[in-house]
Scaffold this motif. Structure first.
Motif, mmCIF file in Angstrom:
data_model
loop_
_atom_site.group_PDB
_atom_site.id
_atom_site.type_symbol
_atom_site.label_atom_id
_atom_site.label_comp_id
_atom_site.label_asym_id
_atom_site.label_seq_id
_atom_site.Cartn_x
_atom_site.Cartn_y
_atom_site.Cartn_z
ATOM 1 N N GLN A 205 -17.542 -10.767 2.932
ATOM 2 C CA GLN A 205 -18.240 -11.063 4.169
ATOM 3 C C GLN A 205 -17.413 -11.942 5.109
ATOM 4 O OE1 GLN A 205 -21.387 -9.780 4.859
ATOM 5 N NE2 GLN A 205 -21.046 -8.613 2.998
ATOM 6 N N HIS A 206 -16.425 -12.655 4.569
ATOM 7 C CA HIS A 206 -15.679 -13.605 5.389
ATOM 8 C C HIS A 206 -14.189 -13.254 5.535
ATOM 9 C CE1 HIS A 206 -19.256 -15.926 4.072
ATOM 10 N NE2 HIS A 206 -19.195 -16.381 5.315
ATOM 11 N N ASP A 207 -13.518 -12.923 4.464
ATOM 12 C CA ASP A 207 -12.097 -12.582 4.595
ATOM 13 C C ASP A 207 -11.775 -11.217 3.998
ATOM 14 O OD1 ASP A 207 -12.481 -13.376 1.968
ATOM 15 O OD2 ASP A 207 -10.511 -14.323 1.785
ATOM 16 N N GLY A 208 -12.794 -10.359 3.890
ATOM 17 C CA GLY A 208 -12.559 -9.009 3.379
ATOM 18 C C GLY A 208 -11.643 -8.199 4.269
ATOM 19 N N TYR A 209 -11.548 -8.586 5.553
ATOM 20 C CA TYR A 209 -10.665 -7.864 6.473
ATOM 21 C C TYR A 209 -9.221 -7.855 5.978
ATOM 22 C CZ TYR A 209 -9.072 -12.422 8.169
ATOM 23 O OH TYR A 209 -8.523 -13.682 8.257
ATOM 24 N N ARG A 210 -8.807 -8.883 5.245
ATOM 25 C CA ARG A 210 -7.426 -8.951 4.749
ATOM 26 C C ARG A 210 -7.128 -7.767 3.837
ATOM 27 N NH1 ARG A 210 -6.950 -12.713 1.287
ATOM 28 N NH2 ARG A 210 -4.716 -13.067 1.511
ATOM 29 N N ALA A 211 -8.083 -7.446 2.968
ATOM 30 C CA ALA A 211 -7.889 -6.329 2.042
ATOM 31 C C ALA A 211 -7.883 -4.995 2.787
ATOM 32 C CB ALA A 211 -8.998 -6.334 0.987
ATOM 33 N N VAL A 212 -8.830 -4.814 3.716
ATOM 34 C CA VAL A 212 -8.908 -3.546 4.451
ATOM 35 C C VAL A 212 -7.664 -3.344 5.310
ATOM 36 C CG1 VAL A 212 -10.254 -2.215 6.121
ATOM 37 C CG2 VAL A 212 -11.425 -3.662 4.459
ATOM 38 N N ARG A 213 -7.149 -4.383 5.894
ATOM 39 C CA ARG A 213 -5.914 -4.276 6.672
ATOM 40 C C ARG A 213 -4.755 -3.799 5.791
ATOM 41 N NH1 ARG A 213 -4.731 -6.141 11.574
ATOM 42 N NH2 ARG A 213 -6.283 -7.230 12.839
ATOM 43 N N ALA A 214 -4.627 -4.400 4.610
ATOM 44 C CA ALA A 214 -3.516 -4.043 3.727
ATOM 45 C C ALA A 214 -3.637 -2.593 3.256
ATOM 46 C CB ALA A 214 -3.486 -4.995 2.536
ATOM 47 N N VAL A 215 -4.859 -2.164 2.896
ATOM 48 C CA VAL A 215 -5.070 -0.779 2.453
ATOM 49 C C VAL A 215 -4.734 0.189 3.587
ATOM 50 C CG1 VAL A 215 -6.824 0.898 1.763
ATOM 51 C CG2 VAL A 215 -6.777 -1.366 0.707
ATOM 52 N N THR A 216 -5.149 -0.146 4.802
ATOM 53 C CA THR A 216 -4.868 0.707 5.963
ATOM 54 C C THR A 216 -3.366 0.861 6.178
ATOM 55 O OG1 THR A 216 -6.911 -0.069 7.006
ATOM 56 C CG2 THR A 216 -5.286 1.001 8.428
ATOM 57 N N ALA A 217 -2.639 -0.241 6.109
ATOM 58 C CA ALA A 217 -1.186 -0.201 6.295
ATOM 59 C C ALA A 217 -0.516 0.639 5.208
ATOM 60 C CB ALA A 217 -0.625 -1.621 6.298
ATOM 61 N N ASP A 218 -0.950 0.480 3.962
ATOM 62 C CA ASP A 218 -0.365 1.257 2.860
ATOM 63 C C ASP A 218 -0.624 2.751 3.039
ATOM 64 O OD1 ASP A 218 0.528 -1.051 1.759
ATOM 65 O OD2 ASP A 218 -0.654 -0.928 -0.083
ATOM 66 N N PHE A 219 -1.833 3.105 3.470
ATOM 67 C CA PHE A 219 -2.161 4.524 3.619
ATOM 68 C C PHE A 219 -1.314 5.160 4.725
ATOM 69 C CE2 PHE A 219 -4.425 8.294 4.898
ATOM 70 C CZ PHE A 219 -4.884 8.813 3.683
ATOM 71 N N ARG A 259 -9.924 8.077 5.402
ATOM 72 C CA ARG A 259 -9.275 8.864 4.341
ATOM 73 C C ARG A 259 -8.979 8.017 3.105
ATOM 74 N NH1 ARG A 259 -4.406 11.815 7.355
ATOM 75 N NH2 ARG A 259 -3.967 12.447 5.189
ATOM 76 N N ALA A 260 -8.594 6.755 3.308
ATOM 77 C CA ALA A 260 -8.247 5.901 2.164
ATOM 78 C C ALA A 260 -9.475 5.588 1.317
ATOM 79 C CB ALA A 260 -7.597 4.613 2.651
ATOM 80 N N TYR A 261 -10.624 5.342 1.961
ATOM 81 C CA TYR A 261 -11.836 4.967 1.230
ATOM 82 C C TYR A 261 -12.803 6.136 1.030
ATOM 83 C CZ TYR A 261 -10.644 0.005 1.592
ATOM 84 O OH TYR A 261 -10.030 -1.227 1.478
ATOM 85 N N GLY A 262 -12.485 7.307 1.611
ATOM 86 C CA GLY A 262 -13.363 8.453 1.452
ATOM 87 C C GLY A 262 -14.708 8.256 2.117
ATOM 88 N N VAL A 263 -14.700 7.720 3.342
ATOM 89 C CA VAL A 263 -15.955 7.449 4.058
ATOM 90 C C VAL A 263 -15.964 8.189 5.394
ATOM 91 C CG1 VAL A 263 -16.315 5.195 3.001
ATOM 92 C CG2 VAL A 263 -14.983 5.354 5.114
ATOM 93 N N GLU A 264 -17.166 8.390 5.915
ATOM 94 C CA GLU A 264 -17.340 8.929 7.261
ATOM 95 C C GLU A 264 -17.679 7.762 8.184
ATOM 96 O OE1 GLU A 264 -21.024 11.058 9.305
ATOM 97 O OE2 GLU A 264 -19.969 12.413 7.925
#
Length: 316
Positions: A205-219, A259-264
């Motif tokens: 809820q507070h710093d989860g953006y760090r993980a999503v940013r890294a996953v996005t860059a890797d993908f 595409r990385a998380y399989g979401v719409e």
């Protein structure tokens, strides 16, 4: 006195800018209150200027207006068409001042101040009229968005406008849906640094953006053939900004996240349109799983001072 007047002119100019901005941002419901507030602000500034001028001149505060600088300059400049006046000898007494019918000496400074105050009131009125003719982009955008939210039975959740808004909104919904911040290994091979970022997230809820940013860059790096043609800079510097800075996310990042998380991802636009970004494998999921993997976002262009912004949306 000149320094004080210069300060007053700057304060008046700043106030006019604030008044114009407030009236641009007003909606039909808030316009009367905004107009009243603007009038109070103008009156308070005028009273403040009267008090400061009176203090400098040693005059009583009551009845003072602002100073007309042009008149004062005309009084001080010599008239070349007239011969200079001879000064009276110091031993002669001063002539009696002209008096008004009520027996009081006329106050030229107060007259100048009154004219200056009238000019300020006219400028305020002109600014108010100009604001009425300008398009209220912020108010119009919010009205359109609210109508779409109501139609789709959506509730808006405010996200901090700090440059991470897109990733923060995604992280919150991934966590609340039970999908988590770590994507399916079959979709993406995470770099060790990305795995470490996911493991060290204190709260989605507070710093989860760090993980999503890294996953996005890797993908994007892993599938650079799908993204590189749409970039205006080398992919290494592009993905570095995603992972390590507060660079805003946009269309490419939304595609990579889906595409990385399989979401719409459904994005409600500021003009009322809705853009759907699919993961590409929705046909392989049952209806319950599909609903779980739908993320809703609201995209604003005008309503936030820092620029474009994403808020999170939830089904009511």
């Amino acid at each position: 006195m000149e320094e004080l007047l210069s300060k007053h002119r700057k304060e008046q100019k700043d106030l006019q800018g604030k008044i114009t901005q407030k009236k641009k941002s007003a909606t039909k419901k808030t316009r009367k209150g905004v107009n009243d507030e603007c009038e109070r602000m103008q009156q308070q500034l005028s009273e403040k200027h009267k008090t400061e001028i009176a203090h400098v001149n040693g005059d009583p505060v009551e009845g003072l207006e602002d100073l007309n600088l042009e008149d004062e300059q005309r009084d001080e400049e010599p008239n070349e068409d007239k011969p200079p006046q001879k000064q009276a000898p110091p031993t002669e007494p001063n002539p009696e001042p002209t008096v008004t019918p009520n027996g009081k000496k006329p106050n030229r400074q107060k007259a100048r101040l009154a004219r200056r105050a009238a000019e300020q009131e006219a400028a305020s009125a002109a600014a108010a009229e100009e604001a009425k003719t300008q398009v209220n982009y912020r108010g119009n955008e919010q009205e359109v968005m609210d109508a779409v939210f109501k139609k789709l039975n959506l509730k808006e959740v405010e996200i901090t406008p700090d440059g991470h808004c897109l990733y923060s909104a995604i992280a919150k919904q991934l966590d609340e849906s039970g999908l988590g911040l770590r994507p399916d290994p079959s979709r993406i091979i995470l770099q060790p640094s990305t795995q470490s970022r996911i493991d060290t997230v204190a709260s989605p809820q507070h710093d989860g953006y760090r993980a999503v940013r890294a996953v996005t860059a890797d993908f994007i790096t892993e599938h650079k053939g799908d993204f590189e043609a749409f970039m205006e800079e080398p992919i290494d510097s592009y993905t570095r900004k995603i992972k390590l800075t507060a660079e805003w996310g946009g269309q490419l990042e939304l595609q990579a996240i889906a595409r990385a998380y399989g979401v719409e991802i459904n994005v409600v636009q500021s003009d009322g349109r809705m853009e759907k970004i699919e993961s590409g494998d929705g046909d392989s999921l049952d209806e319950g799983e599909k609903d779980k993997r739908i993320i809703w976002l609201a995209y604003y262009k005008f309503s936030y001072s820092l620029g474009c912004h994403y808020n999170l949306l939830k089904k009511c």
